[in-house]
Write an enzyme that holds these catalytic residues in place. Structure first.
Site, PDB file in Angstrom:
ATOM      1  CG  ASP A  14      22.101  13.772 -15.479  1.00  0.00           C
ATOM      2  OD1 ASP A  14      22.567  12.890 -15.530  1.00  0.00           O
ATOM      3  OD2 ASP A  14      21.669  13.778 -14.241  1.00  0.00           O
TER       4      ASP A  14
ATOM      5  CG  ASN B 144      13.367   4.427 -16.008  1.00  0.00           C
ATOM      6  OD1 ASN B 144      12.248   5.525 -16.153  1.00  0.00           O
ATOM      7  ND2 ASN B 144      14.920   5.004 -16.271  1.00  0.00           N
TER       8      ASN B 144
ATOM      9  CG  HIS C  61      12.243   0.647 -17.494  1.00  0.00           C
ATOM     10  ND1 HIS C  61      12.922   1.863 -17.213  1.00  0.00           N
ATOM     11  CD2 HIS C  61      12.194  -0.203 -16.518  1.00  0.00           C
ATOM     12  CE1 HIS C  61      14.004   0.917 -16.601  1.00  0.00           C
ATOM     13  NE2 HIS C  61      13.309  -0.159 -16.390  1.00  0.00           N
TER      14      HIS C  61
ATOM     15  CG  ASP D  76      11.327   4.808 -22.803  1.00  0.00           C
ATOM     16  OD1 ASP D  76      12.475   4.608 -22.163  1.00  0.00           O
ATOM     17  OD2 ASP D  76      11.368   3.501 -23.907  1.00  0.00           O
TER      18      ASP D  76
ATOM     19  CD  GLU E 197      20.274   9.975 -16.325  1.00  0.00           C
ATOM     20  OE1 GLU E 197      20.237   9.255 -15.179  1.00  0.00           O
ATOM     21  OE2 GLU E 197      20.159   8.454 -17.206  1.00  0.00           O
TER      22      GLU E 197
END
Length: 231
Positions: free
Chosen positions: A100, A108, A113, A117, A143
């Site tokens: 994680d 973000n 975003h 990404d 994630e």
């Protein structure tokens, strides 16, 4: 086959139901030779196009487009298929890792975003470079990534997790002229036999949350016992 059919049709008199030597043997050879190869090549070309399209659709349906890792559905099916294949082998060892990305929401929130990404792409690439050719890597959700290590014992799993953690931490992520450090918390279970996928995933996920609670950017690996409890 086309030449044989041509000779058959030309040599058989359907009106009298008798056979007679073909009066046009040259035509019976020439016409099939001219017509059959182009038709065959055209058919083979179309079959190849169909096969390539099928492969492309298969790849699209099994790969996460953002990170180029397996998607959750495909990863789960492949791991379950492996466990089914080796069922009845209690000494078979393997491991499952849950990764994680730490503080991903803040990336973000701060940079948008698109930056998030890009961070996920870097993490996915770092993980894929850190594992072997037989290991499976998936973007499980958001994630979170998962890795399946066939034939890995507890020590090998620990080493692999540390390698992945270090690879993520060393990834160079820069956005909006700002260097953003990346890190990940990893939880893993090494096991023998063929427990159910959901059981080993829950156990690995639990170790990942322990790694988060212990300060993030760290690894916690446990052994998954036959009674499906992590120790």
């Amino acid at each position: 086959m086309c030449i044989g059919v041509a000779f058959f049709i030309d040599s058989y008199d359907f009106a009298t139901a008798t056979w007679q030597l073909s009066s046009k043997p040259f035509n019976n050879v020439l016409i099939p030779v001219l017509v059959a190869p182009p038709l065959l090549l055209f058919t083979l070309f179309k079959l190849r196009e169909l096969a390539l399209a099928h492969q492309e659709l298969l790849a699209i349906s099994s790969i996460d487009s953002l990170t180029q890792c397996l998607n959750r559905r495909t990863f789960t099916a492949m791991v379950e298929g492996y466990l089914t294949k080796v069922s009845g082998q209690p000494d078979r060892k393997a491991a499952l890792i849950v990764v994680d990305v730490d503080y991903f929401k803040s990336v973000n929130d701060r940079f948008g975003h698109e930056a998030g990404d890009e961070a996920l792409r870097l993490v996915g690439s770092a993980i894929r470079r850190s594992v072997g050719p037989d290991d499976l890597v998936a973007r499980f959700s958001g994630e979170e990534f998962s890795i399946f290590l066939p034939k890995a014992d507890l020590e090998a799993t620990q080493n692999q997790c540390e390698s992945i953690r270090a690879a993520v931490a060393s990834a160079q992520f820069r956005t909006n002229e700002v260097d953003v450090p990346l890190s990940a918390s990893l939880g893993a279970v090494a096991f023998y036999g063929t427990p159910h996928f959901n059981a080993i995933y829950r156990a690995a996920d639990l170790q990942m949350y322990k790694a988060k609670a212990a300060g993030r950017n760290r690894v916690i690996v446990a052994r998954h016992s036959s009674d499906q409890t992590a120790t």
